[in-house]
Design a protein around this motif. Structure first.
Motif, PDB file in Angstrom:
ATOM      1  N   LEU A 126      31.596 -15.909  21.943  1.00 27.31           N
ATOM      2  CA  LEU A 126      32.703 -16.288  21.069  1.00 27.31           C
ATOM      3  C   LEU A 126      33.988 -16.509  21.852  1.00 27.31           C
ATOM      4  CD1 LEU A 126      32.314 -14.139  17.840  1.00 27.31           C
ATOM      5  CD2 LEU A 126      31.523 -16.441  18.332  1.00 27.31           C
ATOM      6  N   GLY A 127      34.085 -15.930  23.034  1.00 25.98           N
ATOM      7  CA  GLY A 127      35.288 -16.103  23.852  1.00 25.98           C
ATOM      8  C   GLY A 127      36.508 -15.595  23.133  1.00 25.98           C
ATOM      9  N   VAL A 167      40.403 -13.711  16.634  1.00 25.66           N
ATOM     10  CA  VAL A 167      40.413 -14.088  15.219  1.00 25.66           C
ATOM     11  C   VAL A 167      39.428 -13.227  14.444  1.00 25.66           C
ATOM     12  CG1 VAL A 167      39.980 -15.983  13.609  1.00 25.66           C
ATOM     13  CG2 VAL A 167      41.016 -16.456  15.832  1.00 25.66           C
ATOM     14  N   THR A 168      38.224 -13.136  14.985  1.00 26.96           N
ATOM     15  CA  THR A 168      37.166 -12.409  14.289  1.00 26.96           C
ATOM     16  C   THR A 168      37.546 -10.963  14.037  1.00 26.96           C
ATOM     17  OG1 THR A 168      35.702 -13.783  15.595  1.00 26.96           O
ATOM     18  CG2 THR A 168      34.679 -12.010  14.330  1.00 26.96           C
ATOM     19  N   SER A 169      38.009 -10.281  15.086  1.00 22.59           N
ATOM     20  CA  SER A 169      38.254  -8.857  14.902  1.00 22.59           C
ATOM     21  C   SER A 169      39.473  -8.618  14.012  1.00 22.59           C
ATOM     22  CB  SER A 169      38.395  -8.153  16.250  1.00 22.59           C
ATOM     23  OG  SER A 169      39.625  -8.474  16.828  1.00 22.59           O
ATOM     24  N   PHE A 170      40.496  -9.457  14.161  1.00 22.80           N
ATOM     25  CA  PHE A 170      41.677  -9.291  13.325  1.00 22.80           C
ATOM     26  C   PHE A 170      41.338  -9.545  11.845  1.00 22.80           C
ATOM     27  CE2 PHE A 170      45.755 -11.132  11.621  1.00 22.80           C
ATOM     28  CZ  PHE A 170      46.414  -9.924  11.523  1.00 22.80           C
ATOM     29  N   ALA A 171      40.622 -10.644  11.585  1.00 25.09           N
ATOM     30  CA  ALA A 171      40.260 -10.975  10.208  1.00 25.09           C
ATOM     31  C   ALA A 171      39.383  -9.879   9.596  1.00 25.09           C
ATOM     32  CB  ALA A 171      39.535 -12.321  10.166  1.00 25.09           C
ATOM     33  N   ALA A 172      38.456  -9.366  10.370  1.00 27.46           N
ATOM     34  CA  ALA A 172      37.567  -8.330   9.858  1.00 27.46           C
ATOM     35  C   ALA A 172      38.359  -7.079   9.497  1.00 27.46           C
ATOM     36  CB  ALA A 172      36.501  -7.990  10.898  1.00 27.46           C
ATOM     37  N   MET A 225      46.198 -17.073  18.150  1.00 27.90           N
ATOM     38  CA  MET A 225      44.922 -16.868  17.444  1.00 27.90           C
ATOM     39  C   MET A 225      45.162 -16.044  16.180  1.00 27.90           C
ATOM     40  SD  MET A 225      42.539 -18.293  19.242  1.00 27.90           S
ATOM     41  CE  MET A 225      43.479 -19.537  20.064  1.00 27.90           C
ATOM     42  N   THR A 226      46.000 -15.012  16.335  1.00 29.21           N
ATOM     43  CA  THR A 226      46.338 -14.177  15.187  1.00 29.21           C
ATOM     44  C   THR A 226      47.052 -15.011  14.122  1.00 29.21           C
ATOM     45  OG1 THR A 226      46.722 -12.463  16.828  1.00 29.21           O
ATOM     46  CG2 THR A 226      47.394 -11.967  14.585  1.00 29.21           C
TER      47      THR A 226
END
Lengths: 285, 453
Positions: free
Chosen positions: A61-62, A67-72, A148-149
């Motif tokens: 995912l690089g 994005v993924t961890s913040f959104a989760a 990204m955030t």
């Protein structure tokens, strides 16, 4: 180790009695280094990209992990604590997403600002590179992550209750105002953290406490006691200049005044700290 | 083109040494001058050093470890700013120091070339244009696509040297580690560096390799405790430096002659009469006094009956030591100079060993197995066998295992006392025999019993 011609009590057997860098000379050297470093943008961008690719090397995912961890995190947090906040879930969701997104940049700027010199030790001891390059590298790298955030924040705007207005666009200069503090804050904190290694831990502790004294997870309308404390917390205003235009379509003039003042003072103090400590960093590493 | 250092002085503060006084007299020739001022100690790493280099100058910096060579190079490179004096040059200065500095170990060779180019102030296009030549000079080929951390130090050195000379190579500073390359690449380096004369480069090279310095440099400075002790043409200075180093080495080697008179070495008992083949050895005490030898310490060795010499003890010039029970007639002790191995005195236990073998004694032999009981339905378990047959007179014993089907297998051979672990094959009915290895006579036996459920 430390260099002998330091503060006033360091009256060691100083060579030739001449204090090498009298104040004015130190300031002009520092100014020269900063302007030179801004011109070396190719280098600090390359170094910053190198940091990012080190961090996400061999991941699939690089950088989209940000994005993924913040959104989760946001999603789970709102699901658990969003009910009973006193406002609608959508409103609270947007409030927390913006606040927490901004906070994560502030928090990483502070802790990475502390370690600018220690993490660039390799270069400082081996090459003659003006040190501001390392501050710019850090800010560039952290700002890429911040963007990204911001994507997640942009997506969260679907929860926006009010209609869009031109005033909402004040959020953009608000975000840009976040570029400056990491530079002067780093210039103040990095020498301190390099000389006294406890400072970094003290600052991390302070940031944890400060997090709760900043209106991010709680609404000032609901928690009057905390809101009173938050009035004396500079970070409240930094959050406000982005969040107010997005949430309420307002231009927070008072918050902007505080932010600009803090930046002005910060730049002066940061520059002076840089000039005063510059020559001794290499011995502290 | 020039590189100039004027009256450069630099000192480090030592932290955490308040109130301690160190005796640095012994290491006078190493390191900078130690000073105390106020509450702190300082090391003066460079003291009023001036050099003036112009195009075509290739300066060799010589001196002992810690004489200030690396510090001087780092001051010239702008990594340290001196507390007094200043450094000027009209061209960018590029330095090659420790290979672990100034590179990113996770990035590929190519990527590191790019970063080094950017540091030298080149544009991306200029760097791209320089890459083929760098790649060719390094001969690293496909390795340039691999992370730097996979390189050997010699490979990293190739990259560092090629990059340093490709970008901003007008003024080049090099520290010691040039030796990391192989002979073929070292030749290449020397060729490129001597080529600098024609192109009027400035080179400063700190090294302990006199041969390399002579070939590459044309001037030299000799640093001692942070000061320039001498300067001049490289050949003369390296000659003088080497001559002094040799003189020091000789002085260190000359020692008080070792005298053998007056040295005593005694063993008690010094005679073992009526000793029979198979008798256990005896305990004894050895004493020595080698104060007259002029040594600081001595080594005592033992030569066994087989003629093998084993070090027994390294100790002060006067002393005593007890032996374990292995004294037999014919065992020799030697007192030696631990540095040279010269034998200064020796003594032998007297007596004869009668060939008639005494009967082995079985009374005090102990032999046990643990666990000695276990239920029969259990799987095999690990265990331990212990024995002590030192009083029997056997030199070597043998332990055999009798498995449940009655087959006997040798399990262990060795010293008359000890213990050994088994694998997980112990079960009721497994037996052990302790035998004299020479005659095969059974001295004791033991077996695992079935536990009552």
């Amino acid at each position: 180790m430390d260099v002998a011609s330091g503060s006033d009590d360091d009256t060691g057997p100083v060579v030739g009695a001449s204090r090498l860098t009298s104040g004015r000379r130190a300031l002009s050297l520092a100014l020269h280094e900063w302007t030179k470093s801004f011109r070396m943008w190719r280098l600090w961008i390359a170094l910053g990209m190198e940091d990012l690719s080190d961090r996400y090397r061999r991941t699939m995912l690089g950088i989209s992990w940000v994005v993924t961890s913040f959104a989760a995190f946001i999603f789970v947090y709102i699901e658990i604590f969003g009910h009973g906040s006193g406002v609608t879930l959508a409103e609270y969701g947007l409030y927390v997403t913006i606040g927490f997104g901004l906070w994560s940049f502030v928090s990483s700027s502070v802790s990475n600002g502390c370690s600018v010199y220690t993490s660039s030790r390799n270069w400082i001891m081996g090459e003659s590179i003006p040190y501001p390059v390392f501050f710019l590298q850090t800010v560039f790298r952290d700002f890429v992550v911040f963007m990204m955030t911001l994507l997640v924040i942009a997506a969260a705007l679907v929860w926006k209750k009010q209609v869009w207005s031109p005033t909402t666009l004040w959020a953009i200069p608000g975000v840009l105002a976040y570029l400056l503090p990491p530079l002067w804050l780093g210039a103040i904190l990095a020498p301190l953290c390099t000389r006294y290694r406890d400072v970094m831990h003290a600052i991390q502790t302070a940031m944890r406490v400060l997090f709760f004294a900043t209106p991010i997870l709680w609404l000032p309308s609901q928690r009057s006691g905390l809101a009173f404390i938050a009035k004396y917390n500079v970070l409240t205003y930094f959050i406000e200049i982005v969040r107010a235009p997005l949430l309420e379509n307002t231009f927070p003039a008072n918050a902007w005044i505080v932010v600009l003042l803090v930046n002005a003072v910060g730049i002066v103090v940061g520059f002076a700290t840089y000039a005063a400590t510059r020559d001794r960093i290499v011995y502290w590493l | 083109m020039y590189l100039r250092a004027s009256n450069v002085s630099l000192q480090f503060r030592l932290d955490g040494h308040q109130g301690e006084s160190h005796d640095f007299a012994a290491s006078r020739r190493l390191g900078g001058v130690l000073q105390t001022g106020g509450r702190h100690h300082y090391v003066r790493a460079l003291d009023d050093v001036s050099i003036d280099l112009r195009h075509g100058d290739r300066l060799a910096v010589i001196g002992h470890n810690g004489s200030g060579k690396s510090t001087l190079l780092k001051v010239l490179a702008g990594i340290y700013r001196p507390q007094a004096g200043h450094v000027e040059s009209d061209r960018p200065v590029s330095g090659m120091f420790n290979i672990s500095l100034g590179f990113r170990s996770e990035a590929t060779g190519y990527r590191n070339i790019m970063l080094k180019g950017l540091i030298a102030g080149k544009t991306r296009a200029q760097i791209e244009a320089a890459i083929p030549e760098i790649a060719e000079f390094t001969e690293l080929g496909p390795y340039l696509d691999m992370p730097l951390r996979t390189y050997s130090s010699g490979m990293a050195m190739r990259l560092a040297f090629s990059v340093a000379t490709a970008f901003s190579s007008d003024i080049l500073l090099m520290d010691e580690w040039i030796g990391a390359g192989d002979a073929q690449f070292r030749e290449k380096i020397v060729k490129r560096m001597t080529g600098f004369v024609e192109s009027a480069h400035i080179l400063v090279l700190a090294s302990h390799s006199a041969q390399l310095l002579r070939r590459v440099a044309n001037r030299a400075i000799w640093l001692e405790a942070g000061r320039i002790r001498e300067e001049g043409p490289v050949d003369e200075l390296v000659d003088r430096y080497e001559a002094e180093a040799k003189a020091h080495a000789r002085a260190a080697r000359v020692r008080v002659p070792i005298r053998k008179e007056g040295i005593t070495l005694n063993i008690s008992p010094d005679r073992l009469d009526g000793f029979a083949h198979g008798d256990p050895g005896q305990v004894g005490e050895i004493r020595w006094d080698a104060r007259d030898s002029g040594l600081d310490s001595v080594e005592i060795s033992v030569v066994g009956l087989s003629g093998r010499e084993v070090k027994f003890k390294e100790a002060g010039v006067v002393g005593r030591a007890t032996t374990k029970p292995w004294l037999k007639p014919g065992v020799e002790f030697r007192l030696k100079d631990p540095d040279t191995g010269d034998v200064l005195a020796s003594t032998v236990v007297a007596g004869t060993i009668s060939t008639a073998r005494k009967p082995l004694r079985k009374d005090d032999v102990t032999f046990s197995v643990d666990p000695s009981t276990m239920p029969s339905n259990q799987q095999g378990v690990r265990g331990e066998v212990r024995w002590d047959a030192t009083t029997s007179g056997a030199d070597t014993i043998e332990i055999s295992v009798i498995n449940t089907s009655g087959r006997e297998v040798t399990f262990f051979r060795g010293s008359p006392s000890g213990s050994v672990s088994t694998q997980a094959w112990l079960k009721p009915g497994v037996g052990f025999r302790l035998k004299d290895a020479e005659s095969g006579e059974v001295l004791a036996s033991v077996s695992v019993a079935e536990a009552v459920a």
